[in-house]
Structures are given as C-alpha cells and as structure tokens.
Design an enzyme around this catalytic site. Structure first.
Site, PDB file in Angstrom:
ATOM      1  N   ASP A  26       0.859  -1.187   0.000  1.00 35.04           N
ATOM      2  CA  ASP A  26       0.000   0.000   0.000  1.00 35.04           C
ATOM      3  C   ASP A  26       0.893   1.234   0.000  1.00 35.04           C
ATOM      4  OD1 ASP A  26      -3.259   0.348   1.005  1.00 35.04           O
ATOM      5  OD2 ASP A  26      -1.961   2.124   0.925  1.00 35.04           O
ATOM      6  N   LYS A  31      -0.464   3.404   7.049  1.00 35.28           N
ATOM      7  CA  LYS A  31      -1.225   2.147   7.072  1.00 35.28           C
ATOM      8  C   LYS A  31      -0.275   0.951   7.158  1.00 35.28           C
ATOM      9  CE  LYS A  31      -5.056   2.167   4.483  1.00 35.28           C
ATOM     10  NZ  LYS A  31      -5.737   2.124   3.181  1.00 35.28           N
ATOM     11  N   THR A  81     -12.343   1.846  -5.522  1.00 35.44           N
ATOM     12  CA  THR A  81     -12.920   2.480  -6.716  1.00 35.44           C
ATOM     13  C   THR A  81     -14.018   3.422  -6.231  1.00 35.44           C
ATOM     14  OG1 THR A  81     -14.400   0.566  -6.945  1.00 35.44           O
ATOM     15  CG2 THR A  81     -12.424   0.588  -8.309  1.00 35.44           C
ATOM     16  N   PHE A 142     -17.052 -10.961  -1.966  1.00 36.48           N
ATOM     17  CA  PHE A 142     -18.394 -10.705  -1.428  1.00 36.48           C
ATOM     18  C   PHE A 142     -18.384 -10.500   0.077  1.00 36.48           C
ATOM     19  CE2 PHE A 142     -18.588 -13.309  -5.249  1.00 36.48           C
ATOM     20  CZ  PHE A 142     -19.342 -12.488  -6.071  1.00 36.48           C
ATOM     21  N   GLY A 248     -35.929   0.329   8.050  1.00 33.38           N
ATOM     22  CA  GLY A 248     -35.379   1.273   9.024  1.00 33.38           C
ATOM     23  C   GLY A 248     -34.854   2.509   8.347  1.00 33.38           C
ATOM     24  N   GLY A 252     -26.223   1.979   3.829  1.00 33.76           N
ATOM     25  CA  GLY A 252     -25.122   2.909   3.605  1.00 33.76           C
ATOM     26  C   GLY A 252     -23.854   2.109   3.437  1.00 33.76           C
ATOM     27  N   CYS A 255     -20.113   0.418  -0.104  1.00 31.55           N
ATOM     28  CA  CYS A 255     -20.390  -0.460  -1.248  1.00 31.55           C
ATOM     29  C   CYS A 255     -21.763  -0.262  -1.873  1.00 31.55           C
ATOM     30  CB  CYS A 255     -20.214  -1.914  -0.819  1.00 31.55           C
ATOM     31  SG  CYS A 255     -18.573  -2.226  -0.171  1.00 31.55           S
ATOM     32  N   LYS A 258     -22.636   3.305  -3.453  1.00 31.98           N
ATOM     33  CA  LYS A 258     -21.703   3.619  -4.541  1.00 31.98           C
ATOM     34  C   LYS A 258     -21.912   2.658  -5.721  1.00 31.98           C
ATOM     35  CE  LYS A 258     -17.384   1.698  -4.009  1.00 31.98           C
ATOM     36  NZ  LYS A 258     -16.790   0.944  -5.090  1.00 31.98           N
ATOM     37  N   ARG A 325     -18.673   5.736   5.981  1.00 28.89           N
ATOM     38  CA  ARG A 325     -18.867   6.168   4.593  1.00 28.89           C
ATOM     39  C   ARG A 325     -20.354   6.048   4.244  1.00 28.89           C
ATOM     40  NH1 ARG A 325     -14.818   2.457   1.383  1.00 28.89           N
ATOM     41  NH2 ARG A 325     -15.380   1.078   3.102  1.00 28.89           N
TER      42      ARG A 325
HETATM   43  C1  UGA Z   1     -22.032  -5.404   1.146  1.00 27.66           C
HETATM   44  C2  UGA Z   1     -22.460  -6.795   0.683  1.00 27.66           C
HETATM   45  O1  UGA Z   1     -23.395  -7.348   1.630  1.00 27.66           O
HETATM   46  C3  UGA Z   1     -21.242  -7.709   0.576  1.00 27.66           C
HETATM   47  O2  UGA Z   1     -21.644  -8.989   0.075  1.00 27.66           O
HETATM   48  C4  UGA Z   1     -20.247  -7.068  -0.397  1.00 27.66           C
HETATM   49  O3  UGA Z   1     -19.067  -7.855  -0.521  1.00 27.66           O
HETATM   50  C5  UGA Z   1     -19.855  -5.696   0.138  1.00 27.66           C
HETATM   51  O4  UGA Z   1     -21.043  -4.882   0.251  1.00 27.66           O
HETATM   52  C6  UGA Z   1     -18.905  -5.090  -0.847  1.00 27.66           C
HETATM   53  O5  UGA Z   1     -19.319  -4.783  -1.976  1.00 27.66           O
HETATM   54  O6  UGA Z   1     -17.718  -5.023  -0.560  1.00 27.66           O
HETATM   55  P1  UGA Z   1     -21.393  -4.349   3.523  1.00 27.66           P
HETATM   56  O7  UGA Z   1     -21.269  -3.038   2.820  1.00 27.66           O
HETATM   57  O8  UGA Z   1     -20.335  -4.764   4.494  1.00 27.66           O
HETATM   58  O9  UGA Z   1     -21.490  -5.541   2.455  1.00 27.66           O
HETATM   59  O10 UGA Z   1     -22.753  -4.291   4.330  1.00 27.66           O
HETATM   60  P2  UGA Z   1     -24.150  -5.068   4.369  1.00 27.66           P
HETATM   61  O11 UGA Z   1     -24.148  -6.044   5.452  1.00 27.66           O
HETATM   62  O12 UGA Z   1     -24.550  -5.522   3.011  1.00 27.66           O
HETATM   63  O13 UGA Z   1     -25.102  -3.854   4.801  1.00 27.66           O
HETATM   64  C7  UGA Z   1     -25.221  -2.708   3.960  1.00 27.66           C
HETATM   65  C8  UGA Z   1     -26.176  -1.717   4.566  1.00 27.66           C
HETATM   66  O14 UGA Z   1     -27.513  -2.189   4.477  1.00 27.66           O
HETATM   67  C9  UGA Z   1     -25.943  -1.374   6.042  1.00 27.66           C
HETATM   68  O15 UGA Z   1     -26.052   0.024   6.218  1.00 27.66           O
HETATM   69  C10 UGA Z   1     -27.052  -2.110   6.742  1.00 27.66           C
HETATM   70  O16 UGA Z   1     -27.416  -1.495   7.951  1.00 27.66           O
HETATM   71  C11 UGA Z   1     -28.168  -2.007   5.715  1.00 27.66           C
HETATM   72  N1  UGA Z   1     -29.216  -3.044   5.864  1.00 27.66           N
HETATM   73  C12 UGA Z   1     -28.897  -4.355   5.755  1.00 27.66           C
HETATM   74  C13 UGA Z   1     -30.528  -2.656   6.097  1.00 27.66           C
HETATM   75  O17 UGA Z   1     -30.851  -1.451   6.181  1.00 27.66           O
HETATM   76  N2  UGA Z   1     -31.497  -3.618   6.209  1.00 27.66           N
HETATM   77  C14 UGA Z   1     -31.204  -4.938   6.102  1.00 27.66           C
HETATM   78  O18 UGA Z   1     -32.139  -5.757   6.219  1.00 27.66           O
HETATM   79  C15 UGA Z   1     -29.878  -5.326   5.885  1.00 27.66           C
END
Ligand code: UGA
Length: 438
Positions: A26, A31, A81, A142, A248, A252, A255, A258, A325
């Site tokens: 990196d 970091k 990205t 993922f 709810g 956010g 991932c 964006k 983020r």
């Molecule tokens: C997400 C995907 O779930 C991963 O599979 C993927 O690898 C990752 O993006 C990525 O592209 O790197 P992540 O951003 O860690 O993972 O978070 P999630 O668990 O998917 O939650 C995303 C958002 O949705 C959170 O703000 C969470 O609070 C919200 N959420 C989730 C809800 O509002 N309701 C739900 O029922 C579930």
C-alpha cells in the site's frame, strides 16, 4: 495484495493463514506501519489476531512499493474504486496499479482483479497485462464488513472471470483457494464481463431488497400497518426470504450506495440505462428514509427540534464497524443538528471516523453520558450495547422518555412498558403502557 484497505488487508491475512506467502502493498506509509505491527487500520473483529499470526509465521509482510512484490506468482488488485461526483466509479487507482504491475511482473504471472469495477474494465486491463507478458483474471469479493474475516476464510462462493482462451488461470486460482474449495462451496467459472457483473448485480439486488421493504414501510406509515410483521410474514416464503428485509433508516457504507450509482452510470454509457433506471428509485427511497427518521424525532418532540437535547446512538453504517462512509446514522445525526437540535452522538467504535467527517457535532464514547438529560433518544445503528440497554435504567437518566428506534432493533413492548413513547419507521407508535393504563 496491492491495496491494503478493508478488502486487501483482510484478504492478505486470510491467504497467509491458508499457508501462502503474502506481501501486502500500500502506498499509504502510515497504514503499512500499523499493519507491520499487527494492528488493523480499521475496526474489524478477528482481523488483528490473524495479522499477528501471519506476521509471526513469516508468511505475511507489508511493503510500500509495488516493486517489492514483483517476484510474486499471483498479484491481487484490491484498491478502492470510489464514487466520482457524477456517480460513476473512479478507476484511477486500479488503472495506476495495473500500469505499475505491467512494468514489474514476471512473465506468466497472474494478475487477479478483486476491486469492484464497471463491466468492461477487466477486458481493457487484460490487454495491458497480456502486453507485459502476464495474464489477468477477475475474482470478485463478497465479504461483509464486520464479518470480513469469516467471509474471507469461508466464502459462500468463488467466482473466476477468465479471459477468452485462458486455459491456465483456473488452476492457479484453485491452488490459491485449495483450502477453501475443500469445504465444497460453489465455484463459478465464467468470462470477465460476467464476473464483473456478478459483483455489482449482487449488491444491486441487496439494495433493492432493502429499499423494497422500506417502500413498504412508507405504505405502512400511510395505512397504520406494521412493516416488521409484514416482513416476517412475507419472509417466511423461502422464495422471498427474511434476510435483508430489515426496514429502518436504510443502507449505507462504502459499497451498496456507490455500487448502484456506478451501475446506473455504466449502463447509461452502454446505452442500456433503462434496464437499471429502477436503481435510481432504490437510491431515492433509501435517502428518503433518513428524512423520515428526522421527522419521527421532530414529531416525538412535539413538532420542533430547535434547542432540544437528543442522544444519537450510533454513527457507523452498521454494527461491528467503524465505517461511516455514506452512513445513514451519521447523516441523520448531522441532519438533526442542522435542524437546531443539541445532538450528543455516541458510537462504540466510530466516533473518530465520524469526527473527521462532521467535526462540528458533539461526540461521546460514554453511552451513559449520551443519555443523561436527553429529551429524545434516537437509535441509528443496531449495536448490541443498545439492544441490551435496560429501558428502566435508561429512563431514569433521560429528561424525556421518547425513543425513535430507527433500526427497528429494540424490544418496543419492553420500552413502552417502562414508560417510553416509541416511534419507529414503518410501524404504528407505541405509547407508554403506564400512560395507556392510566
Ligand atoms: C455489502 C455486501 O453485503 C457484501 O456482500 C459485499 O461484498 C460488500 O457490500 C462489498 O461490496 O464489498 P457491507 O457493505 O459490508 O457488504 O454491508 P451489508 O451487510 O450488506 O449492509 C449494507 C447496509 O444495508 C448497512 O447500512 C445495513 O445497515 C443495511 N441493511 C442491511 C438494512 O438497512 N437492512 C437490512 O435488512 C440489511
């Protein structure tokens, strides 16, 4: 592993624990200095022990310069990205890394893209790597923040995107993931474009599922129905499934928001904008939920936020993370403050990261201090420590027993029984049981 952010640092430590010799690269010297001591530059449960173990075994090293990883057989590209102002993905880091690798790799080396990129990027980058005597494959990731270590060591699928006529990269990737493959999870071997699309369409689907239930929350609010019971009832159907139907304050993080915007931008470039135009609505529903939570707080305080003392519980975009983020929690805390409320914001892990983005808010790491004197409590991230709050104890220190459960994560009956007026998106208000009895 080129790029030691959420994705690269975890993947580097995971591959070292699977027995490989890994060099994490990196350009951010701070970091690298942290990682070299076994400290994670961000909050991720289970990562530090894995780093410490990797460093102690000698199989994991961290370096600043790409040249120091030139001898590797496999180079993973795990740089970010980020979103550009117009919604499209900023590929400058990926492109710079690939150009850098082209100048240093050994003949026959395999470059494996993991970063989330617009479809069509890999084919373009493959030409650069092939011209340098290497090969390029795409292997999307993922992993979920907060569960990243577990997801890296035990992914639910592996996707290999291979260039046309590439007969040897599958074998190399199988060797990298030999331990993981032994668990027997599905492996999909496909072309570069499909591999890129698998990643972005998976996130688009998840975002759609969340916004679908949040749209139902809006209907529930207009009709007096209860969105949580609705989600329970439709989620029983295995074709629908209950997961990601948590209504709810919306999604956010680095991932989902964006990726759906980047997908729309790329589809428009390709002339297929109509196919994913619905993702604009998914985004809009999601952002409306933040305003709705602010409205619920205002309603509960009798119509005005100005000068009112509010405890904002949660800043991270989800629990077990310090990532703010595009966090709906931080956004709502900021909107409440902008509307004139005296907000005291608490988070078990994300105070420092939040402060960088909103230095003007009042923060505390002490949950009790956030609650003392609050006229309303707004729960914005479903941390375990909030779910475990005792409503009677909390009620004894606040100035007003008003709760907005923006994540629908608390036991509203228990809070109402302790004299709280509970409001939550998509559900009828719960009045204090004592008041109702009286
Ligand atoms: C997400 C995907 O779930 C991963 O599979 C993927 O690898 C990752 O993006 C990525 O592209 O790197 P992540 O951003 O860690 O993972 O978070 P999630 O668990 O998917 O939650 C995303 C958002 O949705 C959170 O703000 C969470 O609070 C919200 N959420 C989730 C809800 O509002 N309701 C739900 O029922 C579930």
């Amino acid at each position: 592993m080129i790029g030691c952010g959420y994705l690269g640092a975890v993947h580097a430590a995971a591959l070292a624990s699977l027995g490989h010799d890994v060099i994490g690269v990196d350009s951010d010297g701070d970091k690298i200095a942290l990682l070299e001591t076994g400290a994670a530059p961000f909050f991720e449960p289970g990562l530090e022990p894995l780093l410490v173990q990797g460093l102690a075994s000698g199989r994991l090293r961290f370096r600043r310069r790409l040249e120091e990883a030139a001898a590797a057989e496999v180079h993973f590209v795990t740089v970010g990205t980020p979103q550009r102002p117009d919604g499209s993905a900023d590929l400058s880091a990926v492109e710079a890394v690939v150009a850098g690798l082209a100048g240093v790799i050994r003949t026959g080396a395999l470059v494996v893209g993991k970063s989330t990129v617009p479809v069509g990027t890999a084919a373009r980058l493959a030409d650069v790597i092939v011209a340098a005597g290497g090969r390029l494959a795409w292997n999307p990731e993922f992993l979920r923040e907060g569960l990243a270590v577990q997801d890296s060591l035990h992914p639910d699928r592996l996707v290999y995107g291979l260039a046309e006529g590439d007969a040897s990269s599958e074998e190399v990737l199988d060797a990298v993931y030999a331990e993981v493959l032994r668990e027997g999870m599905p492996k999909v071997v496909t072309d570069l474009a499909t591999a890129e699309l698998v990643k972005v369409s998976a996130n688009a689907f998840l975002a759609t599922k969340i916004s679908f239930i949040n749209a139902m929350a809006e209907i529930a609010e207009a009709t007096g129905a209860d969105v949580t019971q609705l989600a329970d009832a439709i989620g029983v159907d295995a074709r629908i499934g209950r997961r990601f139907l948590g209504a709810g304050v919306g999604f956010g993080g680095g991932c989902l928001p964006k990726d759906i915007r980047g997908f729309v931008a790329r589809a428009e470039e390709l002339g297929t904008g109509r196919s994913v135009a619905f993702l604009r609505e998914i985004d809009a529903i999601n952002l409306r939920r933040r305003e709705r939570v602010v409205e619920l707080a205002r309603e509960s305080l009798g119509g005005s936020l100005a000068g009112r003392r509010i405890a904002a519980l949660g800043l991270a975009f989800k629990p077990d993370s310090d990532d703010v983020r595009d966090s709906p929690a931080l956004a709502v805390a900021g909107m409440l403050a902008d509307a004139g409320a005296r907000v005291v914001a608490h988070d078990p892990a994300a105070v420092d990261t939040a402060r960088l983005r909103r230095p003007d808010l009042d923060y505390t790491r002490d949950l009790g201090q956030a609650l003392v004197g609050a006229e309303a409590v707004v729960v914005l991230t479903e941390w375990g420590s909030y779910r475990e709050l005792d409503p009677t104890e909390a009620g004894s220190v606040v100035a007003g027993r008003r709760l907005v459960d923006a994540r629908n994560c608390l036991d509203r009956e228990a809070w109402a029984a302790a004299g709280w007026e509970v409001r939550s998106p998509g559900r009828p208000a719960r009045l204090p049981l004592v008041a109702r009895a009286g």
